[in-house]
Design a protein around this motif. Structure first.
Motif, PDB file in Angstrom:
ATOM      1  N   ARG A  53       3.229  -8.808  91.541  1.00  0.00           N
ATOM      2  CA  ARG A  53       3.985  -8.450  90.342  1.00  0.00           C
ATOM      3  C   ARG A  53       5.499  -8.408  90.606  1.00  0.00           C
ATOM      4  NH1 ARG A  53       0.573  -9.895  87.355  1.00  0.00           N
ATOM      5  NH2 ARG A  53      -1.100  -8.634  86.430  1.00  0.00           N
ATOM      6  N   GLU A 204       1.325 -14.209  86.522  1.00  0.00           N
ATOM      7  CA  GLU A 204       2.687 -14.435  86.999  1.00  0.00           C
ATOM      8  C   GLU A 204       2.968 -15.926  87.122  1.00  0.00           C
ATOM      9  OE1 GLU A 204       4.845 -12.112  87.262  1.00  0.00           O
ATOM     10  OE2 GLU A 204       3.542 -10.356  87.177  1.00  0.00           O
ATOM     11  N   LEU A 243      -5.261  -8.277  89.083  1.00  0.00           N
ATOM     12  CA  LEU A 243      -4.176  -9.052  88.475  1.00  0.00           C
ATOM     13  C   LEU A 243      -4.663  -9.811  87.242  1.00  0.00           C
ATOM     14  CD1 LEU A 243      -2.648 -10.371  91.804  1.00  0.00           C
ATOM     15  CD2 LEU A 243      -1.375  -9.005  90.134  1.00  0.00           C
ATOM     16  N   THR A 336      -0.457  -1.514  87.699  1.00  0.00           N
ATOM     17  CA  THR A 336       0.776  -1.633  86.921  1.00  0.00           C
ATOM     18  C   THR A 336       0.870  -0.563  85.848  1.00  0.00           C
ATOM     19  OG1 THR A 336       0.767  -4.026  87.299  1.00  0.00           O
ATOM     20  CG2 THR A 336       2.175  -3.213  85.529  1.00  0.00           C
ATOM     21  N   TYR A 377      -0.967  -6.738  80.300  1.00  0.00           N
ATOM     22  CA  TYR A 377       0.326  -6.985  80.945  1.00  0.00           C
ATOM     23  C   TYR A 377       0.756  -8.408  80.654  1.00  0.00           C
ATOM     24  CZ  TYR A 377       3.559  -8.438  84.624  1.00  0.00           C
ATOM     25  OH  TYR A 377       4.633  -8.966  85.302  1.00  0.00           O
ATOM     26  N   ARG A 379       4.104 -10.979  81.701  1.00  0.00           N
ATOM     27  CA  ARG A 379       5.346 -11.063  82.462  1.00  0.00           C
ATOM     28  C   ARG A 379       6.535 -11.384  81.563  1.00  0.00           C
ATOM     29  NH1 ARG A 379       7.069 -16.395  83.926  1.00  0.00           N
ATOM     30  NH2 ARG A 379       5.575 -18.019  83.307  1.00  0.00           N
TER      31      ARG A 379
END
Length: 381
Positions: A53, A204, A243, A336, A377, A379
């Motif tokens: 991250r 990501e 992730l 996160t 999440y 990015r």
């Protein structure tokens, strides 16, 4: 007749990747994954997650299943065999797609790269590679196309995270800045020939490098050295799962199964019903599209815990009265967000973000959860 006292056959030995020695030298905890000995973690999976991250992480993905499709009708064949419109894919681009059975059930989710006019690379999940190979081979009848099992011809290394472009730039003169998401190009990295793809499974920015297995140890070492000052760390399968969960990415065997269609998973966009010709599962998927538009049976949604108890796949989602209204497909602590999260199939009436009264039954205790939109999440671009 079999002697009842005879020993059971020994299980097949685990397959190892070309980087097995490198993982063990780094002190990795190894695990059995789909018949492969793979690194689960090297130290702290939370630290590995945070590195991807914040800086960058390095993954061995050589267990994935690479299948090459060639021939003058390779594109038309893939249009028939898969739910996507692969003949429309430009050379050098990639597409996320699926292979379904005649009833519309998902056999696997795939990434397909068009390497040339008459050549494609199909990348299947490790656990489904044999199934996909068999299904594709059976579906070639009547097409000028050939399916080749190239799993032993490739190693696959991924560098993922916000600093991955700068790290990779130390080792290649390829045009990384011009390489779009879901595109690939041939090049050299650390003087080894590779295909560089801007794809990944972490949420990501990052790259996946397809290379000769003989070159993998040197590439791995060169990437670790190039990324040392940028905080690059080797990462295992444990953080890869958290992730992808934070990024709302489905995992076969959890969100995707033969009992689900792409429409059930909220991924109806990958099904190209309007493409020319027929394809396997088309009739069933057209019906599923109509049903999803009218009223889906359950909706894949996100859940964030108000407490600290972690949901796991298979746990029941219940309403305030305790009635079962869904099922968790994936769950884990989110490094996160700092709270447990889950993806779950939930009745439409309770699947909208902000819905109150949703709980997960965790060993007999009804734990409150907030319903949120996926992904958890995203990015910053």
């Amino acid at each position: 007749m079999t002697d009842a006292t005879s020993a059971a056959p020994s299980p097949a030995p685990l397959r190892t990747t070309a980087l097995d020695a490198a993982h063990r030298a780094l002190g990795a905890t190894m695990t059995d994954f789909a018949g492969w000995s793979m690194p689960l973690r090297y130290g702290s999976e939370r630290a590995e997650h945070a590195a991807v991250r914040g800086t960058a992480g390095l993954f061995d993905l050589s267990h994935m299943g690479e299948l090459t499709v060639t021939g003058p009708e390779a594109g038309a064949f893939l249009d028939h065999a898969l739910v996507g419109h692969l003949s429309a894919l430009a050379v050098g681009r990639a597409r996320y797609t699926m292979i379904c059975d005649a009833a519309g059930g998902i056999l696997d989710d795939l990434i397909v790269y068009r390497l040339a006019d008459d050549r494609y690379l199909v990348v299947a999940n490790a656990s489904n590679a044999e199934t996909v190979l068999a299904a594709l081979t059976a579906r070639t009848a009547g097409f000028g196309a050939e399916v080749r099992d190239d799993r032993d011809a490739y190693a696959l290394i991924a560098v993922q995270g916000p600093r991955s472009p700068g790290i990779l730039a130390h080792l290649t003169d390829a045009d990384l800045a011009g390489l779009k998401y879901y595109a690939g190009l041939p090049g050299t990295v650390a003087d080894r020939p590779v295909m560089i793809a801007r794809t990944g499974y972490t949420g990501e920015d990052g790259f996946e490098l397809f290379c000769d297995p003989a070159d993998a140890p040197a590439l791995w070492a060169a990437l670790l050295a190039a990324g040392d000052e940028d905080g690059l760390v080797p990462c295992g399968l444990a953080c890869r799962d958290t992730l992808r969960l934070e990024a709302g990415m489905p995992l076969y065997g959890h969100e995707l199964t033969t009992a689900t269609t792409p429409y059930d998973a909220g991924l109806g966009r990958v099904v190209k019903l309007a493409k020319p010709g027929d394809f396997v599962g088309r009739t069933a998927l057209a019906r599923a599209a109509e049903e999803a538009a009218a009223r889906p049976p359950r909706v894949l949604t996100g859940l964030v815990a108000r407490g600290r108890r972690v949901p796991r796949a298979g746990y029941a989602v219940v309403d305030a009265a305790g009635a079962v209204v869904g099922e968790v497909t994936s769950g884990a602590p989110s490094p996160t967000l700092g709270r447990p999260i889950a993806m779950a199939y939930v009745d439409p009436a309770l699947a909208a973000p902000g819905t109150e009264g949703v709980h997960v039954d965790i060993r007999g205790a009804r734990e409150p959860y907030d319903v949120v939109a996926l992904p958890f999440y995203q990015r910053q671009k």
